[in-house]
Write a protein that holds these residues in place. Structure first.
Motif, PDB file in Angstrom:
ATOM      1  N   VAL A 194       8.082  -0.502   5.608  1.00  0.00           N
ATOM      2  CA  VAL A 194       9.475  -0.874   5.340  1.00  0.00           C
ATOM      3  C   VAL A 194      10.335  -0.666   6.591  1.00  0.00           C
ATOM      4  O   VAL A 194      11.192  -1.492   6.925  1.00  0.00           O
ATOM      5  CB  VAL A 194      10.031  -0.064   4.154  1.00  0.00           C
ATOM      6  N   LEU A 195      10.102   0.444   7.278  1.00  0.00           N
ATOM      7  CA  LEU A 195      10.833   0.692   8.524  1.00  0.00           C
ATOM      8  C   LEU A 195      10.514  -0.382   9.571  1.00  0.00           C
ATOM      9  O   LEU A 195      11.400  -0.855  10.292  1.00  0.00           O
ATOM     10  CB  LEU A 195      10.482   2.076   9.075  1.00  0.00           C
ATOM     11  N   ALA A 196       9.240  -0.763   9.637  1.00  0.00           N
ATOM     12  CA  ALA A 196       8.832  -1.797  10.589  1.00  0.00           C
ATOM     13  C   ALA A 196       9.474  -3.137  10.251  1.00  0.00           C
ATOM     14  O   ALA A 196       9.916  -3.870  11.139  1.00  0.00           O
ATOM     15  CB  ALA A 196       7.314  -1.932  10.599  1.00  0.00           C
ATOM     16  N   ILE A 198       0.857  -1.191   0.000  1.00  0.00           N
ATOM     17  CA  ILE A 198       0.000   0.000   0.000  1.00  0.00           C
ATOM     18  C   ILE A 198       0.891   1.238   0.000  1.00  0.00           C
ATOM     19  O   ILE A 198       1.692   1.432   0.923  1.00  0.00           O
ATOM     20  CB  ILE A 198      -0.919   0.007   1.236  1.00  0.00           C
ATOM     21  N   ALA A 199       0.775   2.040  -1.021  1.00  0.00           N
ATOM     22  CA  ALA A 199       1.696   3.169  -1.200  1.00  0.00           C
ATOM     23  C   ALA A 199       1.681   4.134  -0.022  1.00  0.00           C
ATOM     24  O   ALA A 199       2.721   4.690   0.352  1.00  0.00           O
ATOM     25  CB  ALA A 199       1.357   3.910  -2.496  1.00  0.00           C
ATOM     26  N   VAL A 200       0.523   4.354   0.565  1.00  0.00           N
ATOM     27  CA  VAL A 200       0.403   5.366   1.635  1.00  0.00           C
ATOM     28  C   VAL A 200       1.231   4.994   2.856  1.00  0.00           C
ATOM     29  O   VAL A 200       1.905   5.832   3.455  1.00  0.00           O
ATOM     30  CB  VAL A 200      -1.082   5.543   2.029  1.00  0.00           C
ATOM     31  N   ILE A 201       1.163   3.752   3.231  1.00  0.00           N
ATOM     32  CA  ILE A 201       1.874   3.331   4.455  1.00  0.00           C
ATOM     33  C   ILE A 201       3.126   2.513   4.153  1.00  0.00           C
ATOM     34  O   ILE A 201       3.730   1.926   5.062  1.00  0.00           O
ATOM     35  CB  ILE A 201       0.942   2.520   5.368  1.00  0.00           C
TER      36      ILE A 201
END
Length: 251
Positions: free
Chosen positions: A214-216, A206-209
């Motif tokens: 990715v950080l998670a 999902i582009a928004v999140i």
């Protein structure tokens, strides 16, 4: 990844447990006890990795060790000191067995962090065999070395006489629960971490999140690297503790 993340009606559909499905390595037939599966493959790779590190990597026995030899010597010394400190010097004769357990678990855990690999220690069938092997070995060893004195492990002589039978029942139940907790702790922690990573990977579509996801994933992957080693360490040190009970049941 996007096809996994989105269902037919556009909703999100995650399958974080699909990565733990046992599949035949050749063909799509049913899995029997003799079927070569993805579990078989990655267990074999783990054994091969241990062989390459401990046998091939140390065959030169150089005075100034290479990097591979240094890693092998570090692992050897780490487990040897653990056995000696926790169980005592008289338990050093069982070091090869304990060292083999540690190396297999740590290799299987780290191999499971490779993308598209299979984490064999996420399956209770694998960890249960390891835990039962420890339980049976320790129990048999306790009776062989101590005879009926091994039963003193369940009799709390320091407690009031009226409480001793009750405590004996509690100790007996606790003893037989050991292999259950031993295997569930390893498989549960490894499975949970990989499942969470897969969930975050699904949200990355999902582009928004996506940046947050990715950080998670990065944070969870770093945590799983620690978990891979820590769980191998915990399994091994518990084995040493159980072995100590077999060698010194009165302590």
């Amino acid at each position: 990844m996007a096809s996994e993340a989105h269902g037919e009606e556009g909703g999100l559909v995650f399958h974080p447990m699909d990565q733990f499905i046992v599949k035949p390595l050749f063909g799509d037939g049913p899995v029997h006890w003799y079927t070569i599966t993805n579990v078989t493959l990655w267990m074999g790779i783990a054994v091969l990795g241990i062989f390459l590190l401990m046998v091939v990597g140390t065959r030169g026995r150089a005075i100034v060790p290479s990097r591979i030899q240094s890693v092998a010597e570090l692992a050897y010394g780490f487990v040897y000191k653990m056995v000696e400190d926790v169980t005592g010097k008289d338990a050093v004769r069982f070091f090869p067995y304990i060292f083999t357990l540690f190396m297999f678990i740590v290799f299987a855990n780290f191999l499971g962090l490779i993308p598209m690999s299979f984490t064999t220690t996420s399956h209770f069938a694998v960890t249960a065999v390891l835990a039962l092997a420890v339980f049976i070995t320790v129990t048999v060893l306790g009776f062989v070395l101590n005879g009926t004195k091994f039963l003193g492990l369940f009799w709390v002589s320091s407690a009031p006489l009226a409480l001793r039978p009750i405590l004996a029942i509690i100790e007996l139940i606790s003893y037989f629960v050991r292999p259950v907790s031993h295997c569930i702790r390893l498989a549960g922690n490894v499975m949970a971490g990989h499942a969470v990573i897969k969930v975050f990977a699904g949200f990355a579509a999902i582009a928004v999140i996506s940046p947050v996801s990715v950080l998670a994933i990065t944070a969870m992957y770093g945590l799983e690297v620690l978990v891979a080693f820590i769980q191998a360490y915990v399994f091994t040190i518990l084995t040493c503790v159980y072995l100590k009970d077999a060698l010194h049941p009165s302590h």
